[in-house]
Scaffold this active site. Structure first.
Site, PDB file in Angstrom:
ATOM      1  N   ALA A  62      34.315   9.824   0.588  1.00  0.00           N
ATOM      2  CA  ALA A  62      35.617  10.304   0.122  1.00  0.00           C
ATOM      3  C   ALA A  62      35.756  10.154  -1.390  1.00  0.00           C
ATOM      4  O   ALA A  62      36.201  11.082  -2.081  1.00  0.00           O
ATOM      5  CB  ALA A  62      36.743   9.563   0.838  1.00  0.00           C
ATOM      6  N   GLU A  63      35.381   9.017  -1.931  1.00  0.00           N
ATOM      7  CA  GLU A  63      35.501   8.819  -3.381  1.00  0.00           C
ATOM      8  C   GLU A  63      34.561   9.750  -4.138  1.00  0.00           C
ATOM      9  O   GLU A  63      34.901  10.274  -5.193  1.00  0.00           O
ATOM     10  CB  GLU A  63      35.244   7.371  -3.781  1.00  0.00           C
ATOM     11  CG  GLU A  63      35.463   7.171  -5.271  1.00  0.00           C
ATOM     12  CD  GLU A  63      35.851   5.767  -5.681  1.00  0.00           C
ATOM     13  OE1 GLU A  63      35.984   5.562  -6.894  1.00  0.00           O
ATOM     14  OE2 GLU A  63      36.029   4.896  -4.810  1.00  0.00           O
ATOM     15  N   SER A  64      33.384   9.980  -3.588  1.00  0.00           N
ATOM     16  CA  SER A  64      32.431  10.881  -4.240  1.00  0.00           C
ATOM     17  C   SER A  64      32.970  12.303  -4.329  1.00  0.00           C
ATOM     18  O   SER A  64      32.956  12.919  -5.391  1.00  0.00           O
ATOM     19  CB  SER A  64      31.096  10.874  -3.486  1.00  0.00           C
ATOM     20  OG  SER A  64      30.518   9.592  -3.508  1.00  0.00           O
TER      21      SER A  64
END
Length: 141
Positions: A62-64
């Site tokens: 998700a952060e990527s």
């Protein structure tokens, strides 16, 4: 210079070499005017000890995708983007196949951004809902 969809995805994936994204086999797979999608295989490399997808791996996906979305949709010529906070609500276990994370903006400010990231499995079942806050800061000369 406008890049094609394939060129944008290829550029994002090339930037992942020798990073956590490469280690987890995270790949940017779709792009549109207001979204970016990445996928990650679910296998023993991203399992918890009991053989299901680790929530931390889901959060990394998700952060990527959210950070890449900020890079793609914001003018970062003289700025860099960093994640400042991520939350993840895990709703379903996954043991095989792929998970897909689709990032869309809830707020696209000049300095701060908020992204909604829906993580689904191969059958489009909702696995996790994540929120990512990012900040755009000036590059030092």
């Amino acid at each position: 210079m406008n890049l094609s969809k394939a060129e944008i995805l290829a550029k994002a994936n090339a930037a992942s070499k020798n990073t956590l994204m490469e280690t987890l086999n995270i790949e940017m797979v779709d792009y549109g005017p207001d979204f970016l999608v990445a996928r990650m295989p679910v296998n023993s490399r991203v399992y918890q000890p009991d053989g299901v997808l680790h929530g931390g791996a889901t959060a990394a996906l998700a952060e990527s995708v959210g950070s890449f979305a900020s890079h793609i949709f914001l003018d970062v010529t003289n700025k860099f983007v960093r994640g400042t906070e991520i939350t993840a609500n895990h709703l379903k276990s996954v043991t095989e196949g792929f998970i897909y994370a689709k990032a869309t903006f809830l707020h696209k400010g000049k300095t701060t951004q908020l992204l909604d990231i829906r993580v689904t499995d191969d059958d489009d079942n909702l696995v996790s809902i994540c929120r990512l806050s990012t900040i755009s800061l000036p590059r030092k000369k």
